[in-house]
Motif scaffolding. Sequence first.
Motif, PDB file in Angstrom:
ATOM      1  N   ASP A  47       0.719  -1.317   0.013  1.00 40.13           N
ATOM      2  CA  ASP A  47       0.101   0.119  -0.003  1.00 40.13           C
ATOM      3  C   ASP A  47       0.908   1.181   0.091  1.00 40.13           C
ATOM      4  O   ASP A  47       1.850   1.182   0.768  1.00 40.13           O
ATOM      5  N   LEU A  55      -0.390   4.227   0.912  1.00 37.37           N
ATOM      6  CA  LEU A  55      -0.619   4.934   1.938  1.00 37.37           C
ATOM      7  C   LEU A  55      -1.373   6.464   1.393  1.00 37.37           C
ATOM      8  O   LEU A  55      -1.359   7.525   2.076  1.00 37.37           O
ATOM      9  N   SER A  95       4.333   1.365  -4.177  1.00 34.49           N
ATOM     10  CA  SER A  95       3.115   1.559  -5.020  1.00 34.49           C
ATOM     11  C   SER A  95       3.222   0.185  -6.087  1.00 34.49           C
ATOM     12  O   SER A  95       3.981  -0.377  -6.505  1.00 34.49           O
ATOM     13  N   ASN A 139     -21.940   0.439  -3.267  1.00 37.79           N
ATOM     14  CA  ASN A 139     -21.254   1.375  -2.064  1.00 37.79           C
ATOM     15  C   ASN A 139     -21.290   0.469  -0.762  1.00 37.79           C
ATOM     16  O   ASN A 139     -22.159  -0.007  -0.410  1.00 37.79           O
TER      17      ASN A 139
HETATM   18  P1  NAD Z   1      -9.745   2.962   0.145  1.00 43.08           P
HETATM   19  O1  NAD Z   1      -8.960   4.395  -0.498  1.00 43.08           O
HETATM   20  O2  NAD Z   1      -9.628   2.974   1.466  1.00 43.08           O
HETATM   21  O3  NAD Z   1      -8.521   1.840  -0.331  1.00 43.08           O
HETATM   22  C1  NAD Z   1      -7.565   1.835  -1.518  1.00 43.08           C
HETATM   23  C2  NAD Z   1      -6.300   1.778  -0.873  1.00 43.08           C
HETATM   24  O4  NAD Z   1      -5.170   1.606  -1.921  1.00 43.08           O
HETATM   25  C3  NAD Z   1      -5.807   2.731   0.099  1.00 43.08           C
HETATM   26  O5  NAD Z   1      -5.209   1.984   1.030  1.00 43.08           O
HETATM   27  C4  NAD Z   1      -4.476   3.375  -0.724  1.00 43.08           C
HETATM   28  O6  NAD Z   1      -3.733   3.999   0.019  1.00 43.08           O
HETATM   29  C5  NAD Z   1      -4.062   2.127  -1.609  1.00 43.08           C
HETATM   30  N1  NAD Z   1      -3.608   2.628  -2.947  1.00 43.08           N
HETATM   31  C6  NAD Z   1      -3.897   3.685  -3.785  1.00 43.08           C
HETATM   32  N2  NAD Z   1      -3.174   3.870  -4.894  1.00 43.08           N
HETATM   33  C7  NAD Z   1      -2.328   3.181  -4.674  1.00 43.08           C
HETATM   34  C8  NAD Z   1      -0.882   2.383  -5.360  1.00 43.08           C
HETATM   35  N3  NAD Z   1      -0.605   2.977  -6.323  1.00 43.08           N
HETATM   36  N4  NAD Z   1      -0.079   1.485  -4.724  1.00 43.08           N
HETATM   37  C9  NAD Z   1      -0.355   0.900  -3.504  1.00 43.08           C
HETATM   38  N5  NAD Z   1      -1.545   1.184  -3.151  1.00 43.08           N
HETATM   39  C10 NAD Z   1      -2.389   2.305  -3.254  1.00 43.08           C
HETATM   40  O7  NAD Z   1     -10.885   2.538  -0.793  1.00 43.08           O
HETATM   41  P2  NAD Z   1     -11.501   1.029  -0.375  1.00 43.08           P
HETATM   42  O8  NAD Z   1     -13.229   1.587  -0.411  1.00 43.08           O
HETATM   43  O9  NAD Z   1     -11.180   0.400   0.646  1.00 43.08           O
HETATM   44  O10 NAD Z   1     -11.437   0.607  -2.004  1.00 43.08           O
HETATM   45  C11 NAD Z   1     -10.649  -0.699  -2.241  1.00 43.08           C
HETATM   46  C12 NAD Z   1     -11.132  -1.101  -3.426  1.00 43.08           C
HETATM   47  O11 NAD Z   1     -12.679  -1.310  -3.586  1.00 43.08           O
HETATM   48  C13 NAD Z   1     -10.926  -0.196  -4.690  1.00 43.08           C
HETATM   49  O12 NAD Z   1     -10.462  -0.734  -5.823  1.00 43.08           O
HETATM   50  C14 NAD Z   1     -12.154   0.467  -4.805  1.00 43.08           C
HETATM   51  O13 NAD Z   1     -12.309   1.040  -6.188  1.00 43.08           O
HETATM   52  C15 NAD Z   1     -13.151  -0.681  -4.905  1.00 43.08           C
HETATM   53  N6  NAD Z   1     -14.585  -0.097  -4.559  1.00 43.08           N
HETATM   54  C16 NAD Z   1     -14.723   0.399  -3.216  1.00 43.08           C
HETATM   55  C17 NAD Z   1     -16.143   0.645  -3.162  1.00 43.08           C
HETATM   56  C18 NAD Z   1     -16.567   1.234  -1.720  1.00 43.08           C
HETATM   57  O14 NAD Z   1     -17.752   1.500  -1.778  1.00 43.08           O
HETATM   58  N7  NAD Z   1     -15.731   1.415  -0.836  1.00 43.08           N
HETATM   59  C19 NAD Z   1     -17.119   0.687  -4.222  1.00 43.08           C
HETATM   60  C20 NAD Z   1     -16.519   0.231  -5.490  1.00 43.08           C
HETATM   61  C21 NAD Z   1     -15.268  -0.047  -5.629  1.00 43.08           C
END
Ligand code: NAD
Length: 327
Positions: free
Chosen positions: A35, A37, A60, A182
């Motif tokens: 991650d 972060l 990353s 969501n």
């Molecule tokens: P989040 O932002 O909490 O989690 C995403 C994580 O990815 C974060 O910890 C961020 O630091 C990390 N990240 C971002 N770019 C990165 C990189 N280049 N390298 C390494 N790490 C990186 O969001 P979430 O809600 O936990 O989403 C998780 C996944 O679920 C995502 O792929 C998102 O598109 C998908 N998603 C979430 C929802 C929702 O409602 N929460 C809905 C649809 C899809």
Amino acid sequence: MLARYDYLVTGGAGFIGSHLCERLIAEGKSVCVLDDLSTGHLSNIQGLLQQESFHFIEGSVLSVETVNDCVNKCSEVIHLAAAVGVDNVINKPVETIETNVNGTENILKAARNGNKKVFIASTSEVYGKGWKVPFKEDGDIVLGPTSRNRWSYACSKALDEFLALAYNHSYGLPVVICRFFNTVGPRQSGRYGMVLPRFINQALTGKPVTVFGNGTQTRCFSLVSEVVDCVLALMDTPKAVGRVVNVGSTEEITILELARRVREISGSSSEIIIVPYEEAYPAGFEDMQRRVPDVSRLMDLIGIRPEADTATIIRKVIEYGIPEGAR
Ligand code: NAD
């Protein structure tokens, strides 16, 4: 090379990722997290950092070397890392597209080398402006124009799906793709435009609860622990390989009603204010009116689906509170 960890979880310090890691560790699995972060936080995985079976790497998914190294160390990959949140998507379009497309490509290429099973997190955003609810995985998708970068997130995730399915068809790589609707729950940050933590934070701090648009748009909210149940069950289901699967609740609620329930359940006296999209977002912002999943494929495959009702979810998030850094 012998895998040292059962799972690589990219984005494991994020909202969904941290819940998933906790579950895996509780089940006796070993986990490596990658991650950067950017939207995730170490506080999300505070309880895991000292565990022997848990390893955190700050880096990353855009670094091919790091990704190869991490994938080599693990038996299976759960790829959640992505640029997320309406605010990020609108304000940082290049990062959004590059992270979501190139990051996923790096993961798939690395997984192909060791033929490792990969979970890909996609999104209901992929359905775009489609109006035929409930949305079925094989239904047509209707995206807005490329001049409105709001659609770049949906498009980048759709490309992830195409690429993952292509790796499956062309190379036999075992992939499982979920379109999350969501997903909400404790620890979700309101900083990047997520509606429920933002409403709860506003209500708990006595600020006006701001409903963007006219409030008649609807969404279906699922509790993160139930979404984690579905992800892990799908990863354990051979028939889910090579499939795209909706994961979401079917309880539809308008955003205005969501604001009312948050205010009522939190006992807040905050007023609810309607903020037109033109004021909330840059010119040309578009949204979808309804987003409801068809969960028959999910039920056929694993027999469970997110079921917690919205009021229960709101109570759980209020009980947990919105941490300072996540507001
Ligand atoms: P989040 O932002 O909490 O989690 C995403 C994580 O990815 C974060 O910890 C961020 O630091 C990390 N990240 C971002 N770019 C990165 C990189 N280049 N390298 C390494 N790490 C990186 O969001 P979430 O809600 O936990 O989403 C998780 C996944 O679920 C995502 O792929 C998102 O598109 C998908 N998603 C979430 C929802 C929702 O409602 N929460 C809905 C649809 C899809």
